[in-house]
Structure formats: C-alpha cells, structure tokens
Write an enzyme that holds these catalytic residues in place. Structure first.
Site, PDB file in Angstrom:
ATOM      1  N   VAL A 189       0.814  -1.216   0.000  1.00 35.22           N
ATOM      2  CA  VAL A 189       0.000   0.000   0.000  1.00 35.22           C
ATOM      3  C   VAL A 189       0.846   1.264   0.000  1.00 35.22           C
ATOM      4  CG1 VAL A 189      -1.915  -1.179   1.152  1.00 35.22           C
ATOM      5  CG2 VAL A 189      -0.247   0.106   2.522  1.00 35.22           C
ATOM      6  N   TYR A 225       1.400   6.492  15.483  1.00 38.66           N
ATOM      7  CA  TYR A 225       0.152   5.736  15.345  1.00 38.66           C
ATOM      8  C   TYR A 225      -1.048   6.654  15.541  1.00 38.66           C
ATOM      9  CZ  TYR A 225      -3.200   1.912  15.908  1.00 38.66           C
ATOM     10  OH  TYR A 225      -4.262   1.056  15.750  1.00 38.66           O
TER      11      TYR A 225
END
Length: 251
Positions: free
Chosen positions: A64, A154
């Site tokens: 990706v 994150y």
C-alpha cells in the site's frame, strides 16, 4: 439485517489478526472477499480460511506504500474479478515508539502505511464506485485517532485517517458512495501487548477485550442497505473506554 445483494469486497491487510473476523463474517454472509496483503502467501492463507468456511475468496499481493503496486492490484482485480463494491482499508502497523525514540523515517513509515496507503486505495477504486452510483468505503481507524495515544506516529496516522473519512464525504456527495471509519479499542490480536490486556478490567467499562468477529459484524452492517444513511461516521467499538478512561498510564 437487510443485505439485499451480495457484494465484492476488497480487504487490505487481510492476513492481519483483526481481519480474521472481518473476512469470516463477510464470507459467511455470501460476499466475495478479495484478500490483499503485502505477502501473496499470507493473502492466500487468509483467502483459504474463508473458503474452508464455505465462503468465496481470492488472494492478491499489494504494497500500500507503493503507487505502482496499488495500480497493479487494481488491474489484477479488474482482470480476475471485475469491479469491487466495497473497499475496507485494514492494512496498518503500530510502531511502539515514544517521541524521544522516533526519527523522521520511522514516523513517516507509519503515516505512509496507515494513512497515505488508504488514500492511494481510495483514489484508485472510488471513481468506479462513483460511476456505478454505489459503493462503501470502510477505513479501520482506532480509538487512538479519537483520543490521542502515547505512540505519536500511530495516533497521528489514525487521527488523519478518521479525518480523511469525514472529508471524503464531501467528494462523495450525492454519488451513492458512503465513507465510514471503524475505531476499535483493545481487540484480541497479536498486536496487543500483555500490558494493555492487563489494564482492560479497570479501564474498559465492559471489562472485555473485543473479538475480531465483532469488528467483522460492524463491517457487515455498514455494507448492508440498513446502513445507507450512515456516512462520515467514526464508529467506536471499544467497550466505552474512550468515554471515561485512557488505555495507557503516563510513562
């Protein structure tokens, strides 16, 4: 639920722990599950699990973070299966680094996989959904994108993903395509360290770790016609944790 029609669903990161539940629920409901992962072998294993349970599945490799790889995936899906109806962006990593431990490359890698990756997939597959006036885009975000998190890469990536979800509603205005995020709390996957598991009874009101099957159930609902007017939503599946507590103690 009012399913009405079986759909073709592309799931990225399909070999991950959370996707066990997503793949299983979709396959059991009769949807065609296209399992995409960085490793074709891992994707084949995920697809095989769906088939063993009686569902239909195909396996694809994709990176990706690579524009050409995403383009090749789109071509391969079109040649082998045709158009997709649903895109579930579940590929992601959790880099357990605090601010002092990060360098630019490690931060950028998390952003590239967790945020830019879904953008690449959406940009590639959404136009066909728009042309056919029906589609569902589901981004697997996190409560870290809603509340913040000790690991800044994150938290930033998931916060960005949730805001991307909300922003794309404007692009999809009147097209028949909806865009939503699922924001899980502590899900029973290998990514969750024991420290977090130990905190669940005192920091999650339901005192439960979430089963991946529950995430699959939410995804299944979002695909159904009963969810046609749910759009731009962050759907929290966290046992109430974000309403009252933080999952980590300050270091």
């Amino acid at each position: 639920m009012n399913m009405q029609k079986q759909r073709t669903v592309l799931v990225t990161g399909a070999a991950g722990g959370m996707c066990r539940g997503i793949n299983a629920r979709l396959g059991a409901a009769g949807h065609m599950v296209l399992c995409a992962d960085l490793s074709l072998e891992a994707a084949e294993t995920a697809a095989g699990t769906v088939r063993e349970a009686g569902g239909r599945a195909e396996a694809f490799a994709v990176d990706v973070t690579d524009h050409d790889s995403v383009a090749a995936l789109a071509d391969s899906v079109h040649d082998r299966v045709g158009e997709i109806d649903v895109l579930i962006n579940a590929a992601g990593i959790l880099d357990r680094k605090y601010l002092k431990d990060h360098d630019a490359s490690s931060f950028e890698r998390t952003i590239d996989i967790n945020l830019v990756g879904p953008f690449r997939l959406i940009q590639r597959f959404a136009p066909d959904m728009v042309e056919r006036a029906w589609g569902r885009i589901i981004n697997i975000s996190s409560i870290a994108g809603v509340t913040g998190y000790p690991y800044p890469s994150y938290a930033a990536s998931k916060g960005g993903l949730s805001n991307l979800t909300r922003s794309l509603v404007i692009d999809m205005w009147g097209t028949g395509v909806t865009v939503n995020s699922i924001c899980p709390g502590v899900v029973d996957t290998p990514m969750v360290i024991q420290e977090v598991r130990d905190q669940v009874p005192r920091k999650v009101p339901t005192e439960q770790i979430i089963d991946p099957d529950e995430i699959g159930g939410v995804a299944l609902f979002l695909i159904s016609d009963d969810a046609k007017n749910i759009n731009g939503a962050d759907i929290l599946v966290d046992g109430g944790a974000t309403r009252f507590f933080q999952l980590f103690d300050r270091q």
